[in-house]
Design a protein around this motif. Sequence first.
Motif, PDB file in Angstrom:
ATOM      1  N   VAL A  34      64.941  25.627  54.684  1.00 14.93           N
ATOM      2  CA  VAL A  34      63.769  24.859  55.104  1.00 14.93           C
ATOM      3  C   VAL A  34      63.671  23.504  54.411  1.00 14.93           C
ATOM      4  O   VAL A  34      63.519  22.468  55.074  1.00 14.93           O
ATOM      5  CB  VAL A  34      62.473  25.679  54.921  1.00 14.93           C
ATOM      6  CG1 VAL A  34      61.253  24.850  55.258  1.00 14.93           C
ATOM      7  CG2 VAL A  34      62.522  26.938  55.781  1.00 14.93           C
ATOM      8  N   LYS A  35      63.775  23.451  53.115  1.00 19.68           N
ATOM      9  CA  LYS A  35      63.652  22.165  52.396  1.00 19.68           C
ATOM     10  C   LYS A  35      64.734  21.163  52.816  1.00 19.68           C
ATOM     11  O   LYS A  35      64.415  19.995  53.071  1.00 19.68           O
ATOM     12  CB  LYS A  35      63.649  22.392  50.903  1.00 19.68           C
ATOM     13  CG  LYS A  35      62.349  23.001  50.395  1.00 19.68           C
ATOM     14  CD  LYS A  35      62.301  23.008  48.886  1.00 19.68           C
ATOM     15  CE  LYS A  35      61.153  23.810  48.347  1.00 19.68           C
ATOM     16  NZ  LYS A  35      59.860  23.578  48.900  1.00 19.68           N
ATOM     17  N   ILE A  38      63.820  19.764  56.265  1.00 13.96           N
ATOM     18  CA  ILE A  38      62.712  18.810  56.201  1.00 13.96           C
ATOM     19  C   ILE A  38      63.179  17.474  55.619  1.00 13.96           C
ATOM     20  O   ILE A  38      62.752  16.414  56.058  1.00 13.96           O
ATOM     21  CB  ILE A  38      61.528  19.407  55.417  1.00 13.96           C
ATOM     22  CG1 ILE A  38      60.920  20.574  56.219  1.00 13.96           C
ATOM     23  CG2 ILE A  38      60.476  18.350  55.109  1.00 13.96           C
ATOM     24  CD1 ILE A  38      59.885  21.380  55.472  1.00 13.96           C
ATOM     25  N   SER A  39      64.105  17.526  54.675  1.00 19.85           N
ATOM     26  CA  SER A  39      64.599  16.279  54.068  1.00 19.85           C
ATOM     27  C   SER A  39      65.373  15.414  55.058  1.00 19.85           C
ATOM     28  O   SER A  39      65.512  14.215  54.852  1.00 19.85           O
ATOM     29  CB  SER A  39      65.472  16.587  52.846  1.00 19.85           C
ATOM     30  OG  SER A  39      66.738  17.074  53.237  1.00 19.85           O
ATOM     31  N   ASP A  71      54.806  31.856  54.648  1.00 21.19           N
ATOM     32  CA  ASP A  71      55.092  30.729  53.750  1.00 21.19           C
ATOM     33  C   ASP A  71      56.016  29.711  54.409  1.00 21.19           C
ATOM     34  O   ASP A  71      55.846  28.506  54.232  1.00 21.19           O
ATOM     35  CB  ASP A  71      55.712  31.214  52.438  1.00 21.19           C
ATOM     36  CG  ASP A  71      54.726  31.989  51.585  1.00 21.19           C
ATOM     37  OD1 ASP A  71      53.500  31.846  51.802  1.00 21.19           O
ATOM     38  OD2 ASP A  71      55.175  32.733  50.704  1.00 21.19           O
ATOM     39  N   MET A  72      56.992  30.187  55.165  1.00 17.45           N
ATOM     40  CA  MET A  72      57.913  29.279  55.855  1.00 17.45           C
ATOM     41  C   MET A  72      57.169  28.499  56.926  1.00 17.45           C
ATOM     42  O   MET A  72      57.361  27.291  57.063  1.00 17.45           O
ATOM     43  CB  MET A  72      59.073  30.066  56.469  1.00 17.45           C
ATOM     44  CG  MET A  72      60.189  29.205  57.049  1.00 17.45           C
ATOM     45  SD  MET A  72      59.939  28.549  58.729  1.00 17.45           S
ATOM     46  CE  MET A  72      59.636  30.004  59.699  1.00 17.45           C
ATOM     47  N   ARG A  74      54.017  27.710  56.951  1.00 16.05           N
ATOM     48  CA  ARG A  74      53.180  26.715  56.257  1.00 16.05           C
ATOM     49  C   ARG A  74      53.996  25.511  55.807  1.00 16.05           C
ATOM     50  O   ARG A  74      53.515  24.388  55.799  1.00 16.05           O
ATOM     51  CB  ARG A  74      52.507  27.355  55.046  1.00 16.05           C
ATOM     52  CG  ARG A  74      51.358  28.236  55.399  1.00 16.05           C
ATOM     53  CD  ARG A  74      50.631  28.714  54.158  1.00 16.05           C
ATOM     54  NE  ARG A  74      49.581  29.638  54.527  1.00 16.05           N
ATOM     55  CZ  ARG A  74      49.409  30.818  53.968  1.00 16.05           C
ATOM     56  NH1 ARG A  74      50.193  31.217  52.989  1.00 16.05           N
ATOM     57  NH2 ARG A  74      48.436  31.604  54.375  1.00 16.05           N
ATOM     58  N   GLU A  75      55.231  25.755  55.425  1.00 15.14           N
ATOM     59  CA  GLU A  75      56.093  24.669  54.950  1.00 15.14           C
ATOM     60  C   GLU A  75      56.614  23.820  56.103  1.00 15.14           C
ATOM     61  O   GLU A  75      56.721  22.593  55.990  1.00 15.14           O
ATOM     62  CB  GLU A  75      57.258  25.279  54.165  1.00 15.14           C
ATOM     63  CG  GLU A  75      58.083  24.286  53.414  1.00 15.14           C
ATOM     64  CD  GLU A  75      59.105  24.953  52.514  1.00 15.14           C
ATOM     65  OE1 GLU A  75      59.777  24.204  51.787  1.00 15.14           O
ATOM     66  OE2 GLU A  75      59.241  26.191  52.532  1.00 15.14           O
ATOM     67  N   ILE A  76      56.926  24.446  57.214  1.00 13.34           N
ATOM     68  CA  ILE A  76      57.580  23.748  58.320  1.00 13.34           C
ATOM     69  C   ILE A  76      56.586  23.108  59.293  1.00 13.34           C
ATOM     70  O   ILE A  76      56.910  22.141  59.965  1.00 13.34           O
ATOM     71  CB  ILE A  76      58.545  24.721  59.040  1.00 13.34           C
ATOM     72  CG1 ILE A  76      59.794  24.010  59.499  1.00 13.34           C
ATOM     73  CG2 ILE A  76      57.894  25.461  60.176  1.00 13.34           C
ATOM     74  CD1 ILE A  76      60.904  24.935  59.909  1.00 13.34           C
TER      75      ILE A  76
END
Length: 101
Positions: A34-35, A38-39, A71-72, A74-76
């Motif tokens: 995920v990180k 997003i980057s 959680d994923m 919420r992050e994405i």
Amino acid sequence: MLVLSDSKYVQLLRRQCAGDGPQCRDYVISLGIVKPLISFINPNVPLSFLRNVTWVMVNLCRNKDPPPPVDMIREILPALAMLIHHTDTNVCSVCSLAGIF
């Protein structure tokens, strides 16, 4: 940490997330995708690559039995919310699929 170096790898990952169901999706998420995804959302990324990144992100939201980890999501979700306003209609239309899944 997972490193995504070219669009062929992203395309393969996209197909795996979409085609193999929630177990594969959850495995890929556990690898820390995920990180890095997003980057890749920045003006310096080629559009074709961004389209693939968008597909992968949307595919991570697929399957409801079991659903993706909260959680994923919420992050994405902020990244998808930003991409839905992208000037490329392909990116926008793919983002809209995230709500369907």
